[in-house]
Each structure stands twice: as structure tokens, then as C-alpha cells.
Design a protein around this motif. Structure first.
Motif, PDB file in Angstrom:
ATOM      1  N   SER A  53      11.936  13.194 -13.654  1.00  0.00           N
ATOM      2  CA  SER A  53      12.255  13.678 -12.439  1.00  0.00           C
ATOM      3  C   SER A  53      11.338  14.813 -12.238  1.00  0.00           C
ATOM      4  O   SER A  53      10.927  14.863 -10.821  1.00  0.00           O
ATOM      5  CB  SER A  53      13.684  14.390 -12.511  1.00  0.00           C
ATOM      6  OG  SER A  53      14.682  13.529 -12.917  1.00  0.00           O
ATOM      7  N   GLN A 191      16.036   9.226  -6.135  1.00  0.00           N
ATOM      8  CA  GLN A 191      17.318   9.326  -7.129  1.00  0.00           C
ATOM      9  C   GLN A 191      18.429   8.430  -6.677  1.00  0.00           C
ATOM     10  O   GLN A 191      18.641   8.517  -5.356  1.00  0.00           O
ATOM     11  CB  GLN A 191      17.899  10.771  -7.605  1.00  0.00           C
ATOM     12  CG  GLN A 191      18.676  11.006  -8.602  1.00  0.00           C
ATOM     13  CD  GLN A 191      17.842  11.277  -9.861  1.00  0.00           C
ATOM     14  OE1 GLN A 191      17.078  12.006  -9.826  1.00  0.00           O
ATOM     15  NE2 GLN A 191      18.392  10.778 -10.978  1.00  0.00           N
ATOM     16  N   HIS A 197      21.045   9.461 -13.856  1.00  0.00           N
ATOM     17  CA  HIS A 197      19.588  10.076 -14.076  1.00  0.00           C
ATOM     18  C   HIS A 197      18.577   8.857 -13.721  1.00  0.00           C
ATOM     19  O   HIS A 197      17.218   8.932 -13.970  1.00  0.00           O
ATOM     20  CB  HIS A 197      19.222  10.518 -15.429  1.00  0.00           C
ATOM     21  CG  HIS A 197      20.282  11.716 -15.597  1.00  0.00           C
ATOM     22  ND1 HIS A 197      19.969  12.899 -15.150  1.00  0.00           N
ATOM     23  CD2 HIS A 197      21.213  11.794 -16.736  1.00  0.00           C
ATOM     24  CE1 HIS A 197      20.973  13.925 -15.706  1.00  0.00           C
ATOM     25  NE2 HIS A 197      21.691  13.107 -16.428  1.00  0.00           N
ATOM     26  N   LEU A 199      15.908   6.641 -11.772  1.00  0.00           N
ATOM     27  CA  LEU A 199      15.106   6.672 -10.516  1.00  0.00           C
ATOM     28  C   LEU A 199      14.755   5.140 -10.213  1.00  0.00           C
ATOM     29  O   LEU A 199      14.541   4.285 -10.790  1.00  0.00           O
ATOM     30  CB  LEU A 199      13.706   7.246 -10.773  1.00  0.00           C
ATOM     31  CG  LEU A 199      13.899   8.655 -11.367  1.00  0.00           C
ATOM     32  CD1 LEU A 199      12.513   9.284 -11.632  1.00  0.00           C
ATOM     33  CD2 LEU A 199      14.693   9.689 -10.419  1.00  0.00           C
TER      34      LEU A 199
END
Length: 498
Positions: A53, A191, A197, A199
Motif C-alpha cells: 500500500s 484498494q 488488503h 489491490l
């Protein structure tokens, strides 16, 4: 399979861990099993969610580098074969006998649509060079003296001395140029609302040339997670690709009984061994340093893992590269293992007699993972034969594992990783030679300085080479264009061949 006792956590065997955690996890993951051939490619990289991230913040991690490389271009990049190709720069020229590189940038845009300008690239690149020097103090980027924006799309990088590996150094994923909000592609990331979590990576430009992705198979779903979870996800057919595997995590693959053809090893070179701290006065004795290196039977360590084609190492450099002479061998390399161990035993006994006959205990810092538990067992067993007891700690250890893939083929990279600048017990004369090599006038002078430094560093023994690094991936059959690479960097665009 034996595991080392770790006082930080309960003593649990690898197999019992897999039975109690991985198997139930695989059952839960089966809700995502059996994806279609045209579905997005699901990629798990060993690491933590925060690393993908915020890759610039976690650029030293494999997960951070994968995320950054897929969402931001450097001036140049590596292709699937490890060769340098254009990236943000569409072309370049080299002038002033290799002391100046002039790049013309391609038309590109940041994630918010702003046009990329050489002036901003200059500032961002300067920060990347500064960060790279901390981990590669005497490498090619250490010779950068100035970065100039000549026009809005032309950039010049000036060097103090010509460096044959300058472009490969620029091609590393850590040299990708990005704002905090993202880079210039090849993918944009977002996201997923219900993806936890995970992507979603969408191509900036369609692989087929249209404005929209040609198919869902052009999309990538990227997540970072612990190695055991990544292996379990792949085993359950809930992931197409696992990246970032090291020796630390390799036993998970064996014990999960992953199909052999799915495991791919990268043909990497680099450093895998123990660095001696400069803080322990015991290491100021050169015979002690020699004893700690000669006492290790490297073939026995490799036998613990049963990895075919894994090579031992007893010297810093794997090959001559651009060194004026062949890599220096340790003085004990011609001795038999029994003779080496007898001499090491005598050295440690002598040191104990001179220091109140106290037991010799050394601490060692190893990453977490079952592979490192096995390595600790192997090292402890061998050192115990010469009267040295090992204790495993998290940091500030007497011995610290270095497990690094060479980002490019250069003597200066190898020597820099085991130098005073990296906190390794070192030879001060050799360090001065390394410093002089950064700014010396000609390439031949620089190679001569490195040629003088290498035998001093090898003889000093501040680093104990053990073997070559191990890097592995798990690859589903649908990824028919995946290929092992010498740098262990895998471009997510080049996974499926039509």
C-alpha cells in the motif's frame, strides 16, 4: 524434520503448524478455487499489506519493490531476461567518456493526470539516489554528482567517474520514480472495496492498444501476506503466482506438497552469509575470525535443505566480473574439513585460555521462518564442535545474516555490502580504497583500487560466505510466459503468452 528452539515463541514444529493452520486455511480459501483462464491474475507476494500500500515507505521489502515496480517506472527497467530496456526514458545518449547520461522522457502522466516534467523527475530521482547510496555505498549510483533538467522532457545525470554498470543500477525497482500518490504505470492501483488488503492493478494502457483493458486477464489482483498463507492460497488454487520466496520460507512448499513443476527458482547471485559486528572485541582477533569461517562445513548446511543446484560459497565474489584478478580464496580453502575444524578448535581454546576460560557464546540474528530454524540448527551444531555456543536474537547480534541478491554485476556492490559503511567488522585500509574508487578519474584506476581492496576484505574475514541466495516463486500453469530471472524481479505484465 527438526526445528530450532526459539525462546521468543512456543516450540512448534513446522509440520504441526501446517496441520493446524495451513490446512484449515486452504479449506476456507477454496471458495475462490478454480478461476477461469481469462480471470484477473491473482498474485501473492511474501510480506505485509502495508508494504504494497505504501511502497516508498517500505522500499527495502520485496513486497514494496513489487508494488512500486508495477505502478512506477524508473528511467530504465529490466526485461524478463534481465537486460536493460527503456522505461520512463524513451531513449538516451552517453557523452563525456561515460561521465554524462542524457535521457529524453516519453510522454507520461502521473496518477492524477498531470504531465510528467523533467524538473519534478529530477527532484524525485535525487531522493531515490540518496536512498540507494545508503544500501549501496560504493556502487554505480555513488558516483552521481548532479542531476539536471535541461528542458521539460530532457534530463542529464553527471558522474564523477565512468561506471560500466550505471544503467543496470538505474534499472532496479528501488529506482522507480513516483509521487506519494503513485507513479506513471504500467499499472494504476486501487484498494478493492470488498477485497480487504488486496489491490487491483489496472493497465495504464491496454496491452492490446485500446483505451480499456482487452480482457480481465490484463488485470492483476495483488496482496501481501505471510509465506505460509501465500503457499496455502496457491495450494488451494486461490492464487496464480507467489513471489518473494526465500530460504526462510521454502520448507512450507515441501510440507504443503506443492506440485514440483509449480516451483521455480531464480538463477540469482549475491551474498548469503554471516556478517560479524564491529562491536564484539572478540572479533578483533584475526585468528578468531578465520576460525569462525573455516569451521563451517558448507556442504553439510546445504544438505539440510536438499535443494538441487544450490551452490556453496567460501569467498565474497562469485566470479571475476570486472576485477583485475580472480576472486581471492580464503587461506584455509586447501585444507581438509577435519584439519580446518581442528585448527578452529585450537584457536577458540587459546582465546578462552587468554580470557579467563569463559565459555564462548555468540548471538546470531536470522529472519523468522522454518528455513531459518533449520539454518540455526545447522550452524549451532557445527559451532558447538569448536566450543562456540550460538544464541538466536532479533537484532544487535554478533553475527547477522546477509541474504541479498546482486541487483547488477559489479565488484563494488559486493564489497560495499560487507564494508565499514554497512557496519560490518572491516579493514580500514580497504575502506579507504573503496572511498577513493567512487571519485577516481578513470575506469581503469577505479578497477585497480577495487583490485587492491578485494583481497584485503576477503583476508580480513568480516563476512562469512555460506552459499548463494535462494529465491523461488510458485507459478500456475496459466502463466505460460513466466520465466526465472537473474535478478529475481518479475514483471507482472509478462505472465501470459497468447
Amino acid at each position: 524434520m527438526a526445528t530450532a528452539r526459539n525462546d521468543r515463541k512456543p516450540n512448534v514444529t513446522i509440520r504441526s503448524f501446517l496441520l493446524t493452520w495451513v490446512a484449515p486455511s486452504a479449506y476456507l480459501l477454496c471458495t475462490a478455487c478454480g478461476s477461469a483462464e481469462d480471470a484477473p491474475v491473482r498474485v501473492s507476494v511474501v510480506g505485509e499489506p502495508k508494504q504494497i500500500s505504501a511502497p516508498l515507505t517500505h522500499i527495502s521489502s520485496d513486497a514494496g519493490q513489487v508494488s512500486l515496480a508495477e505502478t512506477a517506472r524508473g528511467l530504465v527497467a529490466y526485461d524478463a531476461s534481465g537486460d536493460v530496456i527503456p522505461a520512463l526514458a524513451q531513449r538516451w545518449i552517453v557523452v563525456d567518456d561515460g561521465r554524462s547520461y542524457i535521457f529524453r522522457l516519453r510522454r507520461a502522466h502521473w496518477a492524477n493526470g498531470d504531465r510528467v516534467d523533467a524538473g519534478e523527475v529530477r527532484l524525485l530521482l535525487r531522493d531515490r539516489v540518496r536512498a540507494a547510496r545508503k544500501i549501496d555505498p560504493y556502487g554505480s549510483l555513488a558516483s552521481v554528482t548532479d542531476i539536471l533538467a535541461m528542458t521539460g522532457d530532457v534530463l542529464e545525470i553527471r558522474l564523477s567517474t565512468p561506471r560500466t554498470n550505471f544503467l543496470p543500477a538505474l534499472a532496479q525497482p528501488v529506482m522507480a520514480i513516483a509521487r506519494n500518490t503513485g507513479g506513471t504505470g504500467p499499472y494504476r492501483k486501487e484498494q478493492r472495496p470488498n477485497g480487504g488488503h488486496e489491490l487491483l492493478l489496472t493497465p495504464v494502457e491496454s496491452i492490446g492498444g485500446s483505451d480499456q483493458p482487452r480482457a480481465e486477464r490484463d488485470l492483476r489482483l495483488l496482496r501481501a501476506e505471510r509465506a505460509a498463507m501465500a503457499v496455502s492460497r496457491f495450494k488451494a488454487d486461490a492464487a496464480d503466482l507467489v513471489l518473494g520466496g526465500t530460504l526462510a520460507d521454502l520448507p512450507y512448499v515441501t510440507l504443503a506438497e506443492v506440485e514440483e513443476g509449480s516451483v521455480r527458482f531464480d538463477p540469482v547471485q549475491g551474498l548469503f552469509g554471516l556478517a560479524l559486528t564491529s562491536r564484539n572485541p572478540m572479533f578483533d582477533d584475526p585468528q578468531v575470525r578465520d576460525a569462525l569461517s573455516m569451521a563451517i562445513e558448507r556442504e553439510a548446511i546445504i544438505a539440510y535443505f536438499g535443494i538441487s543446484r544450490w551452490k556453496i560459497a567460501d569467498r565474497i565474489l562469485p566470479q571475476q566480473m570486472n576485477l583485475p584478478h580472480a576472486p581471492t580464496a580464503p587461506v584455509w580453502s586447501i585444507m581438509t574439513m577435519d584439519a580446518r575444524r581442528d585448527r578452529a578448535l585450537g584457536t577458540i581454546a587459546r582465546w578462552r585460555a587468554q580470557h579467563g576460560d569463559k565459555p564462548v557464546r555468540l548471538s546470531v540474528a536470522l529472519p523468522e521462518g522454518p528455513g531459518m530454524d533449520l539454518l540455526f540448527v545447522a550452524l549451532s551444531t557445527q559451532y558447538r564442535k569448536i566450543g562456540v555456543e550460538l544464541e538466536r536474537v532479533e537484532r544487535k547480534a554478533d553475527l547477522t545474516l546477509i541474504d541479498e541478491v546482486a541487483p547488477y554485476d559489479s565488484v563494488s556492490w559486493y564489497l560495499g555490502q560487507v564494508s565499514c559503511a554497512r557496519g560490518v567488522h572491516c579493514d580500514e585500509k580497504a575502506e579507504e580504497l573503496l572511498k577513493a574508487s567512487v571519485s577516481t578519474g578513470t575506469m581503469q584506476d577505479r578497477l585497480n583500487l577495487l583490485g587492491e581492496a578485494e583481497p584485503l576484505i576477503q583476508a580480513h574475514g568480516g563476512f562469512i560466505p555460506l552459499a548463494t541466495p535462494v529465491r523461488w516463486s510458485l507459478v500456475a500453469r496459466r502463466l505460460n510466459a513466466f520465466a526465472p530471472t537473474p535478478r529475481a524481479h518479475h514483471n507482472l505484465r509478462w505472465l501470459i503468452k497468447e
